[in-house]
Design a protein around this motif. Structure first.
Motif, PDB file in Angstrom:
ATOM      1  N   ALA A   1     -12.861 -25.832  24.550  1.00 52.76           N
ATOM      2  CA  ALA A   1     -12.937 -26.609  25.800  1.00 52.76           C
ATOM      3  C   ALA A   1     -14.189 -27.490  25.818  1.00 52.76           C
ATOM      4  O   ALA A   1     -14.145 -28.649  26.297  1.00 52.76           O
ATOM      5  CB  ALA A   1     -12.945 -25.644  26.992  1.00 52.76           C
TER       6      ALA A   1
ATOM      7  N   ALA B   1      -6.380 -34.150  29.730  1.00 52.61           N
ATOM      8  CA  ALA B   1      -5.855 -33.014  30.484  1.00 52.61           C
ATOM      9  C   ALA B   1      -4.439 -32.675  30.036  1.00 52.61           C
ATOM     10  O   ALA B   1      -4.051 -31.500  29.931  1.00 52.61           O
ATOM     11  CB  ALA B   1      -5.902 -33.314  31.981  1.00 52.61           C
TER      12      ALA B   1
ATOM     13  N   ALA C   1     -14.325 -31.540  26.169  1.00 50.26           N
ATOM     14  CA  ALA C   1     -15.115 -32.218  27.211  1.00 50.26           C
ATOM     15  C   ALA C   1     -16.127 -33.190  26.601  1.00 50.26           C
ATOM     16  O   ALA C   1     -16.363 -34.301  27.132  1.00 50.26           O
ATOM     17  CB  ALA C   1     -15.819 -31.193  28.078  1.00 50.26           C
TER      18      ALA C   1
ATOM     19  N   VAL D   1      -9.253 -31.089  33.887  1.00 58.43           N
ATOM     20  CA  VAL D   1     -10.478 -31.803  33.516  1.00 58.43           C
ATOM     21  C   VAL D   1     -10.834 -32.751  34.677  1.00 58.43           C
ATOM     22  O   VAL D   1      -9.980 -33.507  35.154  1.00 58.43           O
ATOM     23  CB  VAL D   1     -10.315 -32.602  32.213  1.00 58.43           C
ATOM     24  CG1 VAL D   1     -11.613 -33.335  31.877  1.00 58.43           C
ATOM     25  CG2 VAL D   1      -9.904 -31.695  31.074  1.00 58.43           C
ATOM     26  N   SER D   2     -12.077 -32.685  35.097  1.00 56.20           N
ATOM     27  CA  SER D   2     -12.543 -33.542  36.207  1.00 56.20           C
ATOM     28  C   SER D   2     -13.842 -34.236  35.788  1.00 56.20           C
ATOM     29  O   SER D   2     -14.652 -33.655  35.048  1.00 56.20           O
ATOM     30  CB  SER D   2     -12.787 -32.717  37.483  1.00 56.20           C
ATOM     31  OG  SER D   2     -11.619 -32.013  37.857  1.00 56.20           O
TER      32      SER D   2
ATOM     33  N   SER E   1      -4.763 -31.006  26.413  1.00 55.10           N
ATOM     34  CA  SER E   1      -5.410 -29.693  26.342  1.00 55.10           C
ATOM     35  C   SER E   1      -4.770 -28.659  27.273  1.00 55.10           C
ATOM     36  O   SER E   1      -5.031 -27.459  27.154  1.00 55.10           O
ATOM     37  CB  SER E   1      -6.893 -29.827  26.712  1.00 55.10           C
ATOM     38  OG  SER E   1      -7.037 -30.296  28.066  1.00 55.10           O
TER      39      SER E   1
ATOM     40  N   ARG F   1      -5.379 -28.042  30.310  1.00 54.24           N
ATOM     41  CA  ARG F   1      -6.361 -27.422  31.197  1.00 54.24           C
ATOM     42  C   ARG F   1      -6.914 -28.507  32.124  1.00 54.24           C
ATOM     43  O   ARG F   1      -6.957 -29.694  31.750  1.00 54.24           O
ATOM     44  CB  ARG F   1      -7.484 -26.744  30.399  1.00 54.24           C
ATOM     45  CG  ARG F   1      -8.430 -27.672  29.732  1.00 54.24           C
ATOM     46  CD  ARG F   1      -9.596 -26.920  29.125  1.00 54.24           C
ATOM     47  NE  ARG F   1      -9.195 -26.089  28.002  1.00 54.24           N
ATOM     48  CZ  ARG F   1      -9.181 -26.533  26.748  1.00 54.24           C
ATOM     49  NH1 ARG F   1      -9.534 -27.792  26.478  1.00 54.24           N
ATOM     50  NH2 ARG F   1      -8.812 -25.747  25.775  1.00 54.24           N
TER      51      ARG F   1
ATOM     52  N   THR G   1     -14.560 -28.954  33.086  1.00 56.23           N
ATOM     53  CA  THR G   1     -13.238 -28.407  32.719  1.00 56.23           C
ATOM     54  C   THR G   1     -13.239 -26.902  32.950  1.00 56.23           C
ATOM     55  O   THR G   1     -14.302 -26.252  32.907  1.00 56.23           O
ATOM     56  CB  THR G   1     -12.877 -28.723  31.257  1.00 56.23           C
ATOM     57  OG1 THR G   1     -11.545 -28.259  30.993  1.00 56.23           O
ATOM     58  CG2 THR G   1     -13.833 -28.031  30.305  1.00 56.23           C
TER      59      THR G   1
ATOM     60  N   GLU H   1     -16.042 -21.977  33.648  1.00 55.35           N
ATOM     61  CA  GLU H   1     -16.317 -23.368  34.010  1.00 55.35           C
ATOM     62  C   GLU H   1     -17.317 -23.968  33.021  1.00 55.35           C
ATOM     63  O   GLU H   1     -18.411 -23.459  32.842  1.00 55.35           O
ATOM     64  CB  GLU H   1     -16.875 -23.432  35.438  1.00 55.35           C
ATOM     65  CG  GLU H   1     -17.071 -24.835  35.964  1.00 55.35           C
ATOM     66  CD  GLU H   1     -17.574 -24.825  37.406  1.00 55.35           C
ATOM     67  OE1 GLU H   1     -17.688 -25.894  37.999  1.00 55.35           O
ATOM     68  OE2 GLU H   1     -17.862 -23.697  37.911  1.00 55.35           O
TER      69      GLU H   1
END
Length: 424
Positions: A40, A67, A44, A74-75, A70, A72, A129, A112
């Motif tokens: 992860a 996103a 990122a 993501v922001s 993966s 998962r 993420t 996180e």
């Protein structure tokens, strides 16, 4: 012993495996979590260049594409408060990253991962993420199952090895026990084949040496008894001749009776000294034939002393677990007691019956009777050695039977000798 060794090995194996597999299982889980976190973090970090240099539209498109790949959330948190990608609240980890510090923190949704992106004209951006618990523990359950099966397999292998080792110990010990019991049953030809560990081999050799020594001592004893018999018969014969040469009939009869008593005592002593328990596989005797032959022998003396003999024999053959010579000695001991302890003219009866697979010999007389404790070895109230009934009792016990002494209906003595069947 085999069960105890197996239990010991199982306990040691389980403790060893627990000490080894529990840390290994924890390590597997930690490795899986670290692997998911690294993956992860790498995803990122692939956005750092885009977030630091591109415009908002490009960043949004790149975040959505990552996103989707993966799987998962993501922001991206921009300095002006805009959130691109998956909607998310500004968490303490995000606030800390906005100050320029990247980090990893635990949250309710998973692990996180936040990365600070510096170099933007408007300030520091943050890429966030979430690694879900399912990804953190991916493959852990399967690894734990493999470890558990491996532990069970190792325990089973240990038990198999322990059982095989236990058999190498138990089998020689069982053979030692079996040979010991055979020696106790007078099977003096029984020997142990040395096997197993050196200690058990040494015990087997010692037991074989003991058996050989017993045989040597028995041979010496029988030779001494035979010599004793020869030595005593000669003076007894001389005494009898001297008694017969006396002129006074009363003195001759008195001395002859004393010689007869002495001869009976010597005979009983010799028989007792030469007694031996029947060995396994010894030939069985026909009780009907032996009793009939011995009663016929004693009937001549009974006729001379005016004794009436009642004979009731079951039809033969009637096999019993006593050799013929030992059964004959027992019958002679019982009939000899009748002549030794009752006055001339006293009638007696001999009965042989088959009862429930066993032979029961009963000798009853019409004399004064004898006390029950006479059956004890060496006990006598009539001046004899008290070995006659002991010889009969040993013959009965050797065949699995017993001897009982009681008063006959006529008030005399009644001896009941129960003889067991031959051993297979």
């Amino acid at each position: 012993m085999r069960a105890r060794l197996a239990l010991l090995v199982a306990a040691v194996s389980v403790l060893t495996l627990v000490a080894f597999l529990v840390p290994l299982a924890l390590l597997v889980r930690t490795v899986a979590e670290d692997r998911a976190t690294v993956r992860a973090t790498a995803d990122a970090q692939s956005l750092v260049t885009v977030v630091g240099t591109a415009d908002t539209a490009t960043i949004r498109l790149t975040v959505e594409q990552l996103a989707a790949e993966s799987d998962r959330p993501v922001s991206v948190f921009l300095p002006d408060g805009t959130v691109l990608g998956a909607p998310a609240l500004r968490t303490p980890a995000v606030a800390l990253a906005a100050r320029g510090q990247s980090l990893t923190a635990e949250s309710e949704r998973g692990r996180e991962v936040v990365i600070a992106v510096q170099g933007r004209p408007d300030g520091t951006g943050v890429i966030r993420t979430i690694v879900p618990p399912a990804e953190l523990t991916a493959g852990v359950t399967r690894s734990w199952l493999v470890l558990a099966l491996l532990g069970v397999l190792l325990v089973l292998i240990g038990l198999a090895v322990a059982d095989r080792l236990a058999r190498t110990l138990v089998r020689p010990i069982g053979e030692l026990s079996a040979v010991s019991h055979r020696l106790a049953n007078a099977e003096l030809d029984a020997r142990v084949t040395p096997a197993g560990p050196p200690e058990l081999r040494e015990v087997a050799g010692a037991l074989n040496h003991l058996a050989n020594r017993i045989q040597v001592l028995l041979v010496q004893e029988r030779e001494e008894v035979a010599d004793l018999s020869h030595r005593l018969r000669t003076p007894l014969t001389a005494l009898r001749l001297e008694a017969e040469s006396l002129r006074d009939p009363q003195d001759a009869a008195r001395v002859t009776a004393a010689v007869d008593g002495l001869e009976r005592a010597v005979t009983g002593l010799i028989r007792q000294a030469r007694w031996r328990a029947p060995t396994a596989g010894a030939a069985a005797a026909d009780a009907a034939a032996v009793v009939a032959e011995r009663v016929a022998f004693w009937s001549v003396l009974a006729e001379d002393t005016g004794r009436a003999v009642t004979l009731d024999l079951a039809p033969g053959p009637l096999p019993v677990g006593v050799p013929a010579d030992e059964l004959a000695a027992a019958v002679d001991a019982l009939l000899g007691n009748v002549f030794a302890h009752t006055p001339d003219g006293t009638a007696f009866a001999v009965r042989l019956a088959a009862e429930a697979g066993r032979a029961t010999l009963t000798v009853a007389d019409e004399g004064p009777g004898i006390p029950p404790d006479t059956v004890d070895r060496g006990a006598s109230t009539a001046g004899s050695t008290g070995l006659g009934l002991d010889i009969a009792r040993r013959a009965a016990q050797a065949s699995g039977g017993h001897l009982a002494l009681r008063t006959s209906p006529s008030g005399g003595a009644e001896v009941r000798l129960e003889l067991g069947p031959p051993k297979p």
